[in-house]
Structures are given as C-alpha cells and as structure tokens.
Design a protein around this motif. Structure first.
Motif, PDB file in Angstrom:
ATOM      1  N   ASP A  34       0.837  -1.210   0.000  1.00 42.60           N
ATOM      2  CA  ASP A  34       0.000   0.000   0.000  1.00 42.60           C
ATOM      3  C   ASP A  34       0.867   1.252   0.000  1.00 42.60           C
ATOM      4  N   HIS A  36       3.971   1.480  -1.024  1.00 41.10           N
ATOM      5  CA  HIS A  36       4.625   1.534  -2.329  1.00 41.10           C
ATOM      6  C   HIS A  36       3.714   2.186  -3.369  1.00 41.10           C
ATOM      7  N   ASP A  37       2.460   1.750  -3.407  1.00 41.04           N
ATOM      8  CA  ASP A  37       1.520   2.283  -4.400  1.00 41.04           C
ATOM      9  C   ASP A  37       1.282   3.776  -4.211  1.00 41.04           C
ATOM     10  N   THR A  38       1.067   4.203  -2.986  1.00 37.92           N
ATOM     11  CA  THR A  38       0.829   5.622  -2.695  1.00 37.92           C
ATOM     12  C   THR A  38       2.050   6.458  -3.044  1.00 37.92           C
ATOM     13  N   THR A  40       4.452   5.698  -5.147  1.00 33.43           N
ATOM     14  CA  THR A  40       4.658   5.685  -6.595  1.00 33.43           C
ATOM     15  C   THR A  40       3.779   6.731  -7.276  1.00 33.43           C
ATOM     16  N   GLU A  41       2.530   6.851  -6.832  1.00 34.15           N
ATOM     17  CA  GLU A  41       1.646   7.889  -7.385  1.00 34.15           C
ATOM     18  C   GLU A  41       2.213   9.282  -7.135  1.00 34.15           C
ATOM     19  N   ALA A  42       2.688   9.518  -5.918  1.00 39.78           N
ATOM     20  CA  ALA A  42       3.275  10.828  -5.594  1.00 39.78           C
ATOM     21  C   ALA A  42       4.526  11.079  -6.433  1.00 39.78           C
ATOM     22  N   GLN A  44       5.216   9.949  -9.387  1.00 39.41           N
ATOM     23  CA  GLN A  44       4.822  10.250 -10.771  1.00 39.41           C
ATOM     24  C   GLN A  44       4.441  11.715 -10.923  1.00 39.41           C
ATOM     25  N   GLU A  45       3.776  12.263  -9.921  1.00 42.14           N
ATOM     26  CA  GLU A  45       3.412  13.680  -9.974  1.00 42.14           C
ATOM     27  C   GLU A  45       4.651  14.580  -9.994  1.00 42.14           C
ATOM     28  N   TYR A  46       5.714  14.131  -9.347  1.00 36.79           N
ATOM     29  CA  TYR A  46       6.976  14.884  -9.336  1.00 36.79           C
ATOM     30  C   TYR A  46       7.846  14.578 -10.551  1.00 36.79           C
ATOM     31  N   THR A  49      11.334   8.707 -10.560  1.00 42.32           N
ATOM     32  CA  THR A  49      11.188   7.253 -10.535  1.00 42.32           C
ATOM     33  C   THR A  49      11.682   6.719  -9.196  1.00 42.32           C
ATOM     34  N   GLU A 137       5.877  10.133   2.174  1.00 41.20           N
ATOM     35  CA  GLU A 137       5.560  11.217   1.241  1.00 41.20           C
ATOM     36  C   GLU A 137       6.264  12.509   1.637  1.00 41.20           C
TER      37      GLU A 137
END
Length: 150
Positions: A34, A36-38, A40-42, A44-46, A49, A137
């Motif tokens: 969970d 990792h997924d959160t 990864t989304e953040a 991507q916004e920045y 990788t 985050e």
C-alpha cells in the motif's frame, strides 16, 4: 545524473514486509505494498522514478546503498531495527554521498529506550518519525526539493 529523470531509492528494513499485520496499533494497518503504491503515485506527480526495496538482511541493504552511488539522486530509508544497531548501514549511507531522508512509522523517541538512538540520523538530511505512512511522502517531497536545489 545524466538523464532528466530523478531517481530515488526507497529502502525498507527488517520486518517491514509484515506491515498491516504486525502490531497495527503501532505501525498502522497499511501494508508495505500500500505504501509503495501511494508513494509511486506521488513520485509520478513529481516526475521521479522510485526503486522500492525491502530486506531483512543488513548486508543486502548495504549492497543496495553502495549500488545506488551514481544512479540515485536520493535515498529514503526506513532502516527499522537496523536504525539502532547498524554502523554498516550508517557508513554505507555516508560513503555514497547521496541525500538521505530517514523515515520511521512510529515515534521512536516515545518507545523503548533502546529505540531512541539511530545511527542513520547522523548522516540523514532529514528524519521523520511518528507520521505513519505519510512520512514517506514527506521524505519524498523533501528529497525532490533538495534535488531541485542542487
């Protein structure tokens, strides 16, 4: 880095593979997947990788840190119990000369006395403890700001 994408290594230490089931009253109910997924989304916004890893092995963590030299622009590390015991991880982080953000899900200073000291903190640019999964985050936000100012 020679490319235009910033790379962040995210290291998770021993027993973090048990998140969600191990002492949820301390560590929360989210799993490492969970988080990792959160994250990864953040990322991507920045436009960043992530290389997200977990190990129960101190030597494997040291190898990953050393391999990050010249490849990663920052390291987010939750060294877990190795915070309080591993001079090797601390020395590896210092040697690679990459900005480090240390994360702990719980407030290590409000727990057992042996958890109050972290060898990693001395070489980290920032330390977050007690913010739960949001600490990852916060660490990502901090490292992105550090990378952008270099």
């Amino acid at each position: 880095m020679s490319n235009n994408t910033n790379n962040i290594l995210v290291l998770n230490g021993p027993n973090l593979n048990l998140l969600g089931t191990r002492k949820p009253e301390i560590y929360g109910s989210l799993t490492l997947s969970d988080i990792h997924d959160t994250l990864t989304e953040a990322a991507q916004e920045y436009g960043v990788t992530l290389d997200f890893k977990q190990s129960n092995s101190e030597s494997e963590m040291v190898d990953w840190i050393q391999a990050a030299r010249g490849k990663a622009d920052g390291i987010i590390i939750n060294p877990a119990a190795y915070s309080h015991t591993s001079v090797a991880i601390r020395d590896a982080l210092e040697a690679v000369e990459i900005p480090v953000a240390e994360v702990h899900l719980s407030n290590i200073h409000a727990r057992e006395e042996f958890r109050h000291n972290s060898y990693v903190s001395a070489v980290a640019k920032m330390v977050i403890c007690g913010a739960g999964d949001a600490g990852y985050e916060y660490a990502l936000d901090f490292l992105v700001s550090q990378i952008g100012s270099e």
